[in-house]
Design a protein around this motif. Structure first.
Motif, PDB file in Angstrom:
ATOM      1  N   ASN A  57       8.533  10.200  -2.391  1.00 44.43           N
ATOM      2  CA  ASN A  57       9.340   8.742  -2.317  1.00 44.43           C
ATOM      3  C   ASN A  57       8.454   7.647  -2.892  1.00 44.43           C
ATOM      4  O   ASN A  57       9.200   6.918  -3.707  1.00 44.43           O
ATOM      5  N   GLU A  60       9.260   8.243  -6.567  1.00 43.43           N
ATOM      6  CA  GLU A  60      10.609   7.788  -6.946  1.00 43.43           C
ATOM      7  C   GLU A  60      10.733   6.202  -6.942  1.00 43.43           C
ATOM      8  O   GLU A  60      11.275   5.376  -7.849  1.00 43.43           O
ATOM      9  N   GLN A 137       9.603   9.294   5.722  1.00 42.99           N
ATOM     10  CA  GLN A 137      11.282   9.375   5.322  1.00 42.99           C
ATOM     11  C   GLN A 137      11.399   8.602   4.193  1.00 42.99           C
ATOM     12  O   GLN A 137      12.330   8.770   3.450  1.00 42.99           O
ATOM     13  N   THR A 138      10.870   7.234   4.258  1.00 45.57           N
ATOM     14  CA  THR A 138      11.325   6.301   3.368  1.00 45.57           C
ATOM     15  C   THR A 138      10.352   5.984   2.230  1.00 45.57           C
ATOM     16  O   THR A 138      10.544   5.109   1.339  1.00 45.57           O
ATOM     17  N   SER A 140       7.893   4.017   3.103  1.00 45.82           N
ATOM     18  CA  SER A 140       7.579   2.536   3.412  1.00 45.82           C
ATOM     19  C   SER A 140       6.139   2.418   4.078  1.00 45.82           C
ATOM     20  O   SER A 140       5.557   3.224   4.552  1.00 45.82           O
ATOM     21  N   ILE A 195       7.944  -2.586   3.853  1.00 46.41           N
ATOM     22  CA  ILE A 195       7.803  -2.685   2.411  1.00 46.41           C
ATOM     23  C   ILE A 195       8.078  -1.358   1.751  1.00 46.41           C
ATOM     24  O   ILE A 195       7.461  -0.578   2.151  1.00 46.41           O
ATOM     25  N   THR A 196       9.168  -1.312   0.909  1.00 44.19           N
ATOM     26  CA  THR A 196       9.375  -0.054   0.173  1.00 44.19           C
ATOM     27  C   THR A 196       9.269  -0.250  -1.301  1.00 44.19           C
ATOM     28  O   THR A 196      10.139  -0.851  -1.852  1.00 44.19           O
ATOM     29  N   GLY A 197       8.080   0.146  -1.836  1.00 36.85           N
ATOM     30  CA  GLY A 197       7.968   0.156  -3.330  1.00 36.85           C
ATOM     31  C   GLY A 197       7.639  -1.667  -3.495  1.00 36.85           C
ATOM     32  O   GLY A 197       7.498  -2.353  -3.007  1.00 36.85           O
ATOM     33  N   PRO A 198       7.365  -1.542  -4.824  1.00 43.59           N
ATOM     34  CA  PRO A 198       7.059  -3.028  -5.526  1.00 43.59           C
ATOM     35  C   PRO A 198       8.279  -3.776  -5.382  1.00 43.59           C
ATOM     36  O   PRO A 198       9.326  -3.335  -5.349  1.00 43.59           O
ATOM     37  N   SER A 199       8.055  -5.044  -5.301  1.00 49.86           N
ATOM     38  CA  SER A 199       9.113  -6.216  -5.736  1.00 49.86           C
ATOM     39  C   SER A 199      10.112  -5.626  -6.887  1.00 49.86           C
ATOM     40  O   SER A 199       9.597  -5.078  -7.837  1.00 49.86           O
ATOM     41  N   ARG A 200      11.558  -5.539  -6.513  1.00 43.80           N
ATOM     42  CA  ARG A 200      12.319  -5.185  -7.688  1.00 43.80           C
ATOM     43  C   ARG A 200      13.559  -5.936  -7.702  1.00 43.80           C
ATOM     44  O   ARG A 200      14.064  -6.586  -6.692  1.00 43.80           O
ATOM     45  N   VAL A 209      14.095  -4.092 -12.588  1.00 46.55           N
ATOM     46  CA  VAL A 209      12.888  -4.868 -13.067  1.00 46.55           C
ATOM     47  C   VAL A 209      11.939  -4.919 -12.076  1.00 46.55           C
ATOM     48  O   VAL A 209      12.352  -5.318 -10.813  1.00 46.55           O
ATOM     49  N   LEU A 210      10.859  -4.647 -12.332  1.00 49.80           N
ATOM     50  CA  LEU A 210       9.750  -4.506 -11.106  1.00 49.80           C
ATOM     51  C   LEU A 210       9.227  -6.030 -11.047  1.00 49.80           C
ATOM     52  O   LEU A 210       9.001  -6.721 -12.037  1.00 49.80           O
TER      53      LEU A 210
END
Lengths: 223, 465, 238
Positions: A57, A60, A137-138, A140, A195-200, A209-210
């Motif tokens: 995850n 991705e 699962q996510t 996060s 929080i899931t991944g960098p800001s996007r 765009v990140l």
């Protein structure tokens, strides 16, 4: 009557007529976490399942996920990140893992615990925080205003570094919610963030765009 | 025709003929559909998830009074102030009042359709407050003085070139049309706004009743910053946003992201439960939650359409709607567009004025199929038509249908129609494609098939005496 | 069995071959066909426009004609959905409600009838063309018919079925096509573009009303596509 009473009495009046059941439903059982788990994306039973799912995850999501063999590796891992990115100021908060990570970093560390100046925090290149949980699962990270240095530390600096212990990696969202309830109910921290991944953003022609507002980089170190 | 209907027809004619618009929207939504389907496939049982979500919202809406009281109690126990507003105007007054009392001058705002609904920005501007939208898409449309085009993707109708032009004109800063560079321009401009802002205003995606928490979904971190930096935080939330339990988020967060944006879960899902608590390093000194009715109780009172309050504003009905895809979000002239807008607007703003929206549908049902909480959208459109025709029928349509019934029911009259139809078609070429053509609405863009030399019924009579 | 056909107005007037094809197929399968001469319309236009009283005035006549039928078969998912799905709604709370439900229960769309009721999928037809299938929205979402027409097409010799990349409404929508011709036309163009992308020669459908709209656009815009009703493909008479 106050507006509160006005609204509530309109609601009660309206609800005197029952509504037809929603589409495809014959009765309305109250859904439980087990029901959620049956329909949500599957998570394997073992710890290595959770780690590999979290890693997939994270990849991705364009987050960096590193499993450190032991707590001793933490200090050098953080230091090499500092060197690679040329950090001159770092923000963090008091904590077992953050204390170790920041102890010998060799750059000024702004601790947010007792309050801070927003412009000073804004000038930091990285925010190093602990978390309440990681969710396989996510992919996060679950942080709170109580356990991760406040509300801004996890979102203002351009690189957010999360430190987590293996025991904090939970399987899925139902488990994460249960954990929140068990740990806090009813005295919840004023902010809980998954929080899931960098800001996007994809607001311009749906092109990813990140770093739209929050961190451009998210690194998760699992110890 | 009402003014709203006339404007709608005019806008629709323009946009449907705009092939560039069609290309942009289809490309964006086709890309979305691929991602949505990938994420849906990760669920072990998507249909089951929909049933659970529908059941959960059913439970929440049908015990709305209890859910709201519980929700407010939880928030108040942590020092949040809960306000109740029956109308949009009341909500605006409450929010302006809070800001005045806090001597606020500049406000940062994260995307909230509820705020669009009550025209909050206009009210704040009238009160002399400086308010800036922080969601990138909202920021762009605000700079252009446009309403959001879509409830989830506010600037999806714009190309990078148009956005560059907007930034150049309004910000004096647009190095290129590269989406990344444009995003970084917005980031820099808005960072300064955040640092200076006295107050932050957000919407809400869910109001968790049993925990007394607001849940906010976003990807950019702009709502996170809105809730982190200013001294005062205000959340405007429609009363229908309740879900009963904290655990329900485990279902709703991934479902919302999947159908809303083709993500398994959005970048930031944040729960807010009050102002800064003892022992916390930061956060607002005051937290105000404004609960908004604004005709939602009118929807609640309509038991048949009560399920429209299940809506989680994911936008998936818009994305699959062939009407939306061809007429675009702005043609609707309403805060909520697409199928859900066509169902909600006649209730919220008046059926006779807005009945053209339920009529502007082929009733294909793609919306109902896509809705994650099982709202019977296209049948509600049908129901709206019935109510519109029932309360204020069009005399000529009523007459036409009245006359048609005995004709279609009679063997003799139908045979007569067949014969005169054949004659009419012989004369048709004289007026074909002109305004005198009685079938102009059809023949302007489409050919009409000829009536067969032998109709089915003529053949049947001849061959099966 | 004795099969009662309901032939909608546009099939009677514009596409009698669809009805004839259906008769031939069902007779070849050994069934007795009856066809009431009237009414010629199920009342859907009035119903969809909101004029339920006017719709009922026609629909009661339809119920009267169909009440003694063993089964009712309709070469249209749209009119089929009207009788099967919407008659019980239209007559809810009226004395005809039980009759509407009774007729609803024995009413079938053509492809659904062949596959689900008769268990027939191979009619020995031959159609050496590349085709794509258009799902009428009423067939698809009100009657939940998806597999039946495809099963039938897959057994047609020489026929190559290519799916469009999107399942989307063609834009006909009954009175909608006249009330909002600009939207209806734009939707039809999108549909034709999707069909053309597949490289198909023919758009096959179980709904002649959709095909009337699509063919009308094709003819006006001189596109290369052709349309044909499923029954005509299966009867092999062209």
């Amino acid at each position: 009557m106050t507006e509160r009473e006005n609204i509530l009495s309109r609601i009660r009046e309206a609800l005197r007529v029952p509504a037809p059941q929603p589409l495809g439903m014959t009765e309305t059982p109250l859904p439980k976490p087990e029901d959620h788990r049956r329909v949500l994306p599957k998570v394997g039973p073992s710890e290595s399942d959770r780690i590999s799912l979290f890693a997939a995850n994270a990849e991705e999501l364009r987050a960096r996920f590193v499993v450190l063999p032991a707590i001793e590796a933490l200090e050098s891992e953080i230091r090499s990140m500092k060197d690679a990115e040329g950090w001159t100021r770092v923000a963090s908060h008091r904590g077992e893992l953050t204390d170790i990570a920041c102890a010998k970093l060799g750059v000024p560390v702004l601790l947010t615990d007792e309050g801070y100046d927003k412009t000073e925090l804004e000038a930091c290149q990285a925010g190093v925080t602990e978390c309440d949980a990681l969710i396989a699962q996510t992919g996060s990270v679950l942080v709170t205003s109580r356990g991760s240095g406040g509300r801004a530390l996890t979102v203002l600096p351009p690189h957010h570094v999360v430190l987590a212990r293996r025991s904090q990696l939970v399987a899925d969202l139902p488990e994460a919610m249960a954990l929140m309830r068990k740990k806090y109910h009813p005295n919840y921290p004023s902010m809980i963030s998954i929080i899931t991944g960098p800001s996007r953003t994809g607001d311009i022609e749906r092109i990813l765009v990140l770093g739209a507002h929050g961190p451009k980089k998210l690194t998760i170190l699992l110890i | 025709m009402t003014t709203a209907a006339a404007k709608f027809k005019k806008d629709v004619r323009r946009v449907t003929a705009d092939l560039r618009h069609r290309r942009i929207i289809n490309a964006a939504l086709d890309g979305y559909a691929v991602k949505r389907d990938q994420k849906k496939a990760l669920f072990q049982d998507w249909a089951g998830a929909r049933r659970l979500a529908a059941a959960t919202k059913y439970e929440a809406i049908n015990s709305l009074d209890r859910c709201l009281e519980q929700f407010a109690r939880g928030l108040e126990s942590r020092g949040a102030k809960v306000h109740w507003a029956s109308t949009g105007q009341q909500a605006c007054e409450i929010i302006v009042g809070i800001l005045k009392q806090r001597n606020a001058r500049s406000v940062v705002k994260s995307k909230a359709m509820t705020a669009e609904e009550i025209h909050l920005n206009e009210a704040l501007a009238r009160a002399g407050l400086d308010v800036v939208e922080t969601d990138l898409g909202e920021f762009i449309v605000q700079l252009r003085d446009e309403p959001p085009y879509h409830i989830v993707f506010p600037a999806m109708h714009l190309t990078r070139g148009e956005i560059q032009e907007t930034f150049r004109k309004r910000l004096g800063d647009a190095p290129s049309d590269n989406p990344e560079e444009l995003t970084m321009v917005a980031r820099r401009v808005l960072r300064q706004k955040y640092i200076q802002a006295d107050a932050g205003i957000t919407g809400a995606n869910f109001a968790v009743a049993d925990a007394g928490l607001i849940s906010l979904t976003e990807n950019e971190g702009n709502a996170r910053l809105t809730g982190a930096l200013p001294r005062t935080m205000i959340t405007l939330v429609g009363i229908e946003k309740v879900i009963p339990r904290l655990e329900d988020l485990a279902l709703f967060l991934p479902m919302l992201a999947t159908v809303g944006a083709g993500q398994l879960i959005s970048g930031y899902n944040t729960l807010y439960g009050g102002p800064r608590q003892p022992g916390e390093p930061d956060g607002p000194e005051e937290y105000h939650v404004v609960l908004l009715d604004n005709n939602r109780t009118r929807l609640l009172a309509d038991a048949e359409k009560r399920d429209t309050l299940h809506c989680i504003r994911c936008g998936s009905c818009l994305n699959v709607c062939p009407i939306f895809r061809n007429i675009g979000g702005h043609s609707y002239g309403t805060t909520y567009c697409g199928p859900i807008g066509a169902v909600l607007t006649p209730v919220l703003k008046g059926l006779q004025e807005w009945k053209h929206l339920p009529y502007a549908s082929s009733l294909c049902g793609a919306c109902t199929e896509a809705c994650p909480v099982g709202i019977d959208l296209h049948h509600h459109l049908l129901e709206h038509r019935r109510a519109a025709a029932g309360t204020k029928p069009s005399w000529w349509q009523k007459l036409a249908f009245k006359l048609f019934a005995p004709v279609a029911a009679s063997k003799l009259l139908w045979a007569l129609v067949t014969k005169s139809g054949r004659l009419g078609q012989k004369l048709h070429p004289i007026v074909l494609g002109t305004r005198l053509d009685p079938a102009y609405v059809w023949t302007r863009t489409r050919d009409l098939p000829p009536i067969a030399k032998t109709t089915f019924k003529e053949w049947w009579r001849r061959t099966r005496p | 069995m004795t099969i009662t056909l309901f032939i909608p107005c546009y099939i009677d007037l514009f596409y009698p071959r669809v009805g004839m094809a259906m008769v031939r197929i069902l007779e070849k399968l050994g069934h007795k066909i009856v066809c009431p001469e009237s009414p010629s319309c199920c009342g859907q236009p009035a119903f969809n426009t909101g004029y339920w009283d006017e719709s009922r005035a026609l629909a009661v006549k339809v119920l009267d004609q169909l009440k003694d039928a063993e089964v009712v078969v309709i070469p249209s998912g749209s009119c089929g959905a009207m009788i099967k799905v919407f008659y019980p709604v239209l007559f809810a709370g009226t004395p005809q409600e039980p009759l509407a439900k009774e007729v609803s229960a024995k009413c079938y769309e053509f492809a659904q009838f062949l596959v689900d009721k008769l268990g027939v999928t191979d009619l020995g037809a031959k159609f050496p063309h590349r085709v794509t299938y258009h799902d009428g929205c009423h067939s698809l979402r009100e009657m939940n018919i998806y597999e039946a027409p495809r099963k039938l097409l897959r057994h047609v010799a020489g026929l190559e079925l290519v799916e469009m990349r999107q399942t989307v409404c063609c834009g006909f929508g009954g009175t909608f096509s006249a009330k909002f011709p600009a939207i209806s036309t734009a939707m039809g163009e999108v549909k034709c573009d999707l069909a053309a992308e597949t490289g198909a020669e023919y758009i096959v459908s179980s709904d002649s009303s959709c095909l009337m709209h699509i063919q009308g656009l094709i003819d006006r815009q001189r596109r290369k596509l052709k349309t044909i009703h499923l029954a005509e493909v299966l009867a092999g008479d062209f």
